[in-house]
Design a protein around this motif. Structure first.
Motif, PDB file in Angstrom:
ATOM      1  N   UNK A  93       3.768  10.563  85.708  1.00  0.00           N
ATOM      2  CA  UNK A  93       4.242  11.736  86.449  1.00  0.00           C
ATOM      3  C   UNK A  93       3.109  12.425  87.217  1.00  0.00           C
ATOM      4  N   UNK A  94       3.483  13.018  88.342  1.00  0.00           N
ATOM      5  CA  UNK A  94       2.555  13.827  89.127  1.00  0.00           C
ATOM      6  C   UNK A  94       2.947  15.275  88.894  1.00  0.00           C
ATOM      7  N   UNK A  95       2.021  16.043  88.320  1.00  0.00           N
ATOM      8  CA  UNK A  95       2.297  17.421  87.944  1.00  0.00           C
ATOM      9  C   UNK A  95       1.406  18.385  88.719  1.00  0.00           C
ATOM     10  N   UNK A  96       1.912  19.577  88.925  1.00  0.00           N
ATOM     11  CA  UNK A  96       1.087  20.619  89.533  1.00  0.00           C
ATOM     12  C   UNK A  96       0.227  21.236  88.437  1.00  0.00           C
ATOM     13  N   UNK A  97      -1.056  21.385  88.713  1.00  0.00           N
ATOM     14  CA  UNK A  97      -1.979  21.953  87.747  1.00  0.00           C
ATOM     15  C   UNK A  97      -1.582  23.357  87.339  1.00  0.00           C
ATOM     16  N   UNK A  98      -1.860  23.678  86.112  1.00  0.00           N
ATOM     17  CA  UNK A  98      -1.508  24.989  85.578  1.00  0.00           C
ATOM     18  C   UNK A  98      -2.410  26.094  86.102  1.00  0.00           C
TER      19      UNK A  98
END
Length: 123
Positions: A93-98
């Motif tokens: 998965x490609x996630x947006x950084x927190x």
């Protein structure tokens, strides 16, 4: 580089390539200084607050304020990833950084803390 110089100054920073940033900060401020690249600062910052394993990736983390550029940017990222990734890794998965725009600041601060601990051991 480990010496704290600037590896590459893009068009926004003409003439900065090779400049000894760490040494100049140290000389001008009279204080210990450390320098690291923006990409490394983003990665270190997000790694501190991330559940993803950086060595054996369980996900890809997109970091920084550029992640708020909108759907056209994100769609291009997703399409490029899908076109280039090896099939066995295609489910990552490609996630947006927190941490968003704070990631490089947190990463740079962590780097400085680590460097200062090393300096303390040297004295």
């Amino acid at each position: 580089p480990k010496d704290g110089s600037i590896t590459y100054g893009n068009g926004l920073m003409p003439g900065w390539t090779g400049q000894p940033l760490r040494q100049r900060l140290k000389d001008e401020l009279g204080l210990p200084a450390a320098a690291m690249g923006d990409v490394q600062a983003h990665a270190l910052g997000e790694a501190i607050g991330s559940w993803c394993n950086i060595i054996d990736p369980e996900c890809v983390v997109l970091s920084g304020t550029v992640t708020k550029a909108g759907p056209a940017w994100r769609d291009a990222i997703d399409e490029g990833f899908a076109a280039q990734i090896l099939q066995p890794l295609s489910d990552i998965p490609i996630l947006q950084g927190a941490l968003g725009g704070d990631a490089p600041l947190i990463g740079a601060a962590e780097n400085l803390r680590d460097v200062m601990q090393t300096w303390a051991l040297d004295y």
